[in-house]
Design a protein around this motif. Structure first.
Motif, PDB file in Angstrom:
ATOM      1  N   VAL A 123      31.592  16.844 -34.130  1.00  0.00           N
ATOM      2  CA  VAL A 123      32.058  18.002 -34.608  1.00  0.00           C
ATOM      3  C   VAL A 123      30.911  18.293 -35.236  1.00  0.00           C
ATOM      4  N   ASP A 124      31.043  19.746 -35.803  1.00  0.00           N
ATOM      5  CA  ASP A 124      29.290  19.718 -36.499  1.00  0.00           C
ATOM      6  C   ASP A 124      30.074  20.454 -37.711  1.00  0.00           C
ATOM      7  N   VAL A 125      29.442  19.071 -38.431  1.00  0.00           N
ATOM      8  CA  VAL A 125      30.027  19.425 -40.105  1.00  0.00           C
ATOM      9  C   VAL A 125      29.535  20.893 -40.967  1.00  0.00           C
ATOM     10  N   LYS A 126      28.017  21.166 -40.676  1.00  0.00           N
ATOM     11  CA  LYS A 126      27.836  22.283 -41.137  1.00  0.00           C
ATOM     12  C   LYS A 126      28.943  23.721 -41.044  1.00  0.00           C
ATOM     13  N   THR A 127      29.250  23.291 -39.883  1.00  0.00           N
ATOM     14  CA  THR A 127      30.151  25.093 -39.363  1.00  0.00           C
ATOM     15  C   THR A 127      31.593  24.546 -39.910  1.00  0.00           C
ATOM     16  N   GLY A 179      38.906  34.719 -47.058  1.00  0.00           N
ATOM     17  CA  GLY A 179      37.804  34.532 -45.685  1.00  0.00           C
ATOM     18  C   GLY A 179      39.405  34.448 -44.533  1.00  0.00           C
ATOM     19  N   LYS A 180      38.973  35.248 -43.283  1.00  0.00           N
ATOM     20  CA  LYS A 180      40.110  35.364 -42.450  1.00  0.00           C
ATOM     21  C   LYS A 180      40.165  34.836 -41.081  1.00  0.00           C
ATOM     22  N   PHE A 181      40.487  34.010 -40.578  1.00  0.00           N
ATOM     23  CA  PHE A 181      40.226  32.759 -39.629  1.00  0.00           C
ATOM     24  C   PHE A 181      40.166  34.085 -37.939  1.00  0.00           C
ATOM     25  N   ASP A 182      39.132  34.436 -37.693  1.00  0.00           N
ATOM     26  CA  ASP A 182      38.948  34.750 -36.351  1.00  0.00           C
ATOM     27  C   ASP A 182      39.040  33.918 -35.541  1.00  0.00           C
ATOM     28  N   LEU A 183      38.242  35.399 -34.544  1.00  0.00           N
ATOM     29  CA  LEU A 183      38.292  34.543 -32.916  1.00  0.00           C
ATOM     30  C   LEU A 183      37.069  33.566 -32.836  1.00  0.00           C
ATOM     31  N   ASN A 184      35.743  34.270 -32.695  1.00  0.00           N
ATOM     32  CA  ASN A 184      34.790  33.589 -33.597  1.00  0.00           C
ATOM     33  C   ASN A 184      34.656  31.814 -33.373  1.00  0.00           C
ATOM     34  N   ASP A 185      36.055  31.868 -35.040  1.00  0.00           N
ATOM     35  CA  ASP A 185      36.673  30.568 -35.668  1.00  0.00           C
ATOM     36  C   ASP A 185      37.066  30.111 -34.721  1.00  0.00           C
ATOM     37  N   PHE A 186      37.396  30.495 -33.828  1.00  0.00           N
ATOM     38  CA  PHE A 186      39.020  30.193 -32.697  1.00  0.00           C
ATOM     39  C   PHE A 186      38.056  29.734 -31.671  1.00  0.00           C
ATOM     40  N   LYS A 187      37.042  30.420 -31.200  1.00  0.00           N
ATOM     41  CA  LYS A 187      36.294  29.404 -29.902  1.00  0.00           C
ATOM     42  C   LYS A 187      35.305  28.794 -30.533  1.00  0.00           C
ATOM     43  N   MET A 188      35.069  28.397 -32.064  1.00  0.00           N
ATOM     44  CA  MET A 188      33.797  27.176 -32.292  1.00  0.00           C
ATOM     45  C   MET A 188      34.975  26.110 -32.243  1.00  0.00           C
ATOM     46  N   GLN A 189      36.333  26.647 -32.287  1.00  0.00           N
ATOM     47  CA  GLN A 189      36.641  24.761 -32.535  1.00  0.00           C
ATOM     48  C   GLN A 189      37.573  24.573 -31.409  1.00  0.00           C
ATOM     49  N   LEU A 190      36.988  25.322 -30.522  1.00  0.00           N
ATOM     50  CA  LEU A 190      37.924  24.741 -28.637  1.00  0.00           C
ATOM     51  C   LEU A 190      36.285  24.214 -28.100  1.00  0.00           C
ATOM     52  N   GLN A 218      33.981  22.584 -29.967  1.00  0.00           N
ATOM     53  CA  GLN A 218      34.102  21.137 -31.013  1.00  0.00           C
ATOM     54  C   GLN A 218      34.803  20.404 -29.847  1.00  0.00           C
ATOM     55  N   MET A 219      36.037  20.528 -29.303  1.00  0.00           N
ATOM     56  CA  MET A 219      36.889  19.732 -28.937  1.00  0.00           C
ATOM     57  C   MET A 219      36.574  19.398 -27.633  1.00  0.00           C
ATOM     58  N   LYS A 220      35.304  20.529 -26.784  1.00  0.00           N
ATOM     59  CA  LYS A 220      34.787  20.239 -25.639  1.00  0.00           C
ATOM     60  C   LYS A 220      33.537  19.164 -26.092  1.00  0.00           C
ATOM     61  N   LYS A 221      32.834  18.950 -26.561  1.00  0.00           N
ATOM     62  CA  LYS A 221      31.906  18.518 -27.104  1.00  0.00           C
ATOM     63  C   LYS A 221      32.541  16.931 -27.818  1.00  0.00           C
ATOM     64  N   MET A 222      34.415  17.149 -27.665  1.00  0.00           N
ATOM     65  CA  MET A 222      34.184  15.208 -28.413  1.00  0.00           C
ATOM     66  C   MET A 222      35.243  15.109 -26.808  1.00  0.00           C
ATOM     67  N   GLY A 223      34.454  15.615 -25.675  1.00  0.00           N
ATOM     68  CA  GLY A 223      35.378  15.338 -24.448  1.00  0.00           C
ATOM     69  C   GLY A 223      36.646  15.771 -24.276  1.00  0.00           C
ATOM     70  N   VAL A 269      41.425  25.483 -21.872  1.00  0.00           N
ATOM     71  CA  VAL A 269      41.178  25.586 -23.079  1.00  0.00           C
ATOM     72  C   VAL A 269      39.871  26.373 -22.806  1.00  0.00           C
ATOM     73  N   ARG A 270      39.178  25.883 -21.895  1.00  0.00           N
ATOM     74  CA  ARG A 270      37.898  27.162 -20.388  1.00  0.00           C
ATOM     75  C   ARG A 270      38.770  28.154 -20.166  1.00  0.00           C
ATOM     76  N   ARG A 271      39.604  28.334 -19.977  1.00  0.00           N
ATOM     77  CA  ARG A 271      39.770  29.608 -19.363  1.00  0.00           C
ATOM     78  C   ARG A 271      40.555  30.840 -20.977  1.00  0.00           C
ATOM     79  N   MET A 272      40.696  29.940 -21.953  1.00  0.00           N
ATOM     80  CA  MET A 272      40.029  30.572 -23.160  1.00  0.00           C
ATOM     81  C   MET A 272      39.295  31.075 -23.527  1.00  0.00           C
ATOM     82  N   GLU A 273      38.855  30.119 -23.777  1.00  0.00           N
ATOM     83  CA  GLU A 273      37.122  30.071 -23.626  1.00  0.00           C
ATOM     84  C   GLU A 273      36.467  31.592 -23.240  1.00  0.00           C
ATOM     85  N   GLY A 274      36.972  31.577 -21.856  1.00  0.00           N
ATOM     86  CA  GLY A 274      36.467  32.662 -21.271  1.00  0.00           C
ATOM     87  C   GLY A 274      36.784  33.564 -21.610  1.00  0.00           C
TER      88      GLY A 274
END
Length: 455
Positions: free
Chosen positions: A315-319, A331-342, A344-349, A378-383
């Motif tokens: 997890v990127d604490v600052k993000t 502020g609204k949760f947008d698709l940039n934020d959604f991608k960041m969550q995906l 973070q999940m990949k970083k955790m394996g 998850v990878r397709r969603m990121e694509g």
């Protein structure tokens, strides 16, 4: 990881917990199930016998019988003895690497060909740099296997460690001594030496590695063993232990075998602690081995500490703080934020790695979801998000039919996949609103409908 053993033992544990009273009959039945589970998982017969004997002795002891919850007390005994089988009785320091020497500390890697030695050297270099802040040099003394030196050079470069070049015409002892001299002159903390393996144990290999050991006097001599080798792992471990003063064991491919119990026997046969376990093919897929925590995972109790550690690394604490602040001020949760969550999940394996560390009850709550398939989703969603314009990511409400067709074409998916991803994004967006309002429990209950692959 050890799926069959975990499923069998988790079932036994559940039954034992429900026992209000222990009798000789139900204790014998439990021990029979445990014995079968261990033997099916390829755990060596002598190790199984000793394990069952110790559990039986404690199960019929005063502490368990007089307990208010004897079934649970018995689960505790099984957990303790399984941890002991894997080295907990050697003490917490036994599984730690020793650096108590004048730098550079030399680590010699031994094992058969094909067990993943060279990749493990790269993983270990990465681990030592990140977890212990050490300056690491690697060298290959494998002058027999084609491309062995080039492979080590490549993985060393990938993890950002230093590499000492060697050639197939050089003698292994001379390579090791030259690398040691270089490490001293360039102030490296650690030198890791990758040695040659063979397809089977032979006298020439044992003499060569014994000569290497005598020349560089390593502080750690680690035996690398493939968890998928079955009973052969035990025979190989015994041969190496007789030829070398091993200090520890590294298990590889522990994620690749549903049985893997033979790997647990290696500690019993050699008497040496398991220091690391390879849990994925990725170069960060090396975990420091903790017998008690591994026992918890095998018994279906999960490994929450490992989950926390994964989160801390991934997890990127600052993000996360920036997102929390953005939501806080409206502020609204947008698709940039959604991608960041995906990401973070990949970083955790990925989901499959996280699920492996959860207790069995939580894994069952996923209703048998295919986590590997979920990771692909998850990878397709990121694509799909990557195929959008910056404006579309910031304002998802702009994405109508014609834009969806363009995004689908760019991502190489059907329009239905784009619709599905947007629906999951909207659910996550709604959850984030609840989170802002403190509705954590509501959010957790909503997770099943949002996480890919879960129902």
């Amino acid at each position: 990881m050890l799926d069959n053993l975990t499923q069998r033992l988790a079932k036994v544990v559940k039954t034992m917990r429900g026992e209000a009273r222990l009798t000789e009959a139900n204790t014998a039945e439990m021990l029979r199930e445990v014995r079968l589970a261990l033997l099916e998982a390829d755990v060596a017969l002598p190790a199984v016998r000793e394990f069952i004997s110790r559990v039986k002795q404690k199960a019929l002891g005063e502490a368990v019988i007089s307990s208010l919850t004897p079934g649970q007390a018995l689960v505790g005994v099984v957990q303790q003895e399984l941890a002991s089988l894997m080295g907990a009785d050697l003490g917490p320091q036994a599984s730690q690497l020793s650096f108590a020497t004048q730098p550079p500390a030399v680590i010699l890697m031994a094992g058969l060909q094909g067990v993943g030695k060279t990749t493990t050297v790269g993983k270990l270099a990465k681990y030592l740099q990140e977890q212990h802040k050490k300056k690491v040099l690697t060298v290959s003394a494998d002058v027999y296997r084609p491309a062995a030196i080039a492979q080590l050079q490549a993985v060393t470069a990938q993890v950002g460690a230093d590499f000492f070049p060697s050639h197939v015409n050089d003698k292994p002892v001379e390579i090791a001594l030259a690398a040691l001299d270089y490490a001293k002159k360039h102030y490296h903390d650690i030198l890791i030496i990758d040695t040659a393996g063979r397809l089977g144990i032979d006298e020439a290999m044992m003499q060569e590695i014994a000569a290497l050991h005598g020349a560089v006097k390593p502080i750690e001599t680690l035996f690398v063993v493939d968890a998928m080798l079955g009973q052969d792992a035990i025979n190989t471990a015994k041969a190496f232990n007789d030829a070398l003063p091993l200090t520890g064991i590294v298990l590889t491919k522990l994620d690749g075998d549903a049985r893997g119990g033979a790997a647990l026997s290696v500690r019993y046969i050699t008497g040496k602690p398991i220091k690391f376990a390879g849990v994925s093919e990725k170069l960060d897929g090396l975990e420091a081995f903790d017998p008690s925590r591994m026992a918890n995972r095998i018994l279906g109790m999960g490994d929450i500490l490992a989950l926390v550690e994964e989160a801390r690394k991934g997890v990127d604490v600052k993000t996360a703080q920036d997102l929390a602040q953005k939501l806080k001020v409206g502020g609204k949760f947008d698709l940039n934020d959604f991608k960041m969550q995906l990401m973070q999940m990949k970083k955790m394996g990925g989901l499959s790695n996280l699920m492996d560390k959860l207790p069995a009850q939580m894994q069952q709550a996923a209703n048998g979801a295919n986590m590997d398939q979920a990771d692909k989703q998850v990878r397709r969603m990121e694509g799909i998000i990557n195929s959008m314009t910056l404006q579309e990511r910031a304002k998802p409400e702009l994405i109508k039919a014609s834009r969806k067709r363009r995004i689908a074409t760019g991502a190489g998916v059907q329009v239905q996949e784009v619709n599905r991803m947007l629906a999951q994004f909207e659910q996550m967006q709604a959850m984030m609103k609840k989170l802002k309002g403190g509705g954590m429990m509501k959010m957790m209950r909503s997770m099943k409908g949002v996480m890919p692959g879960m129902r």
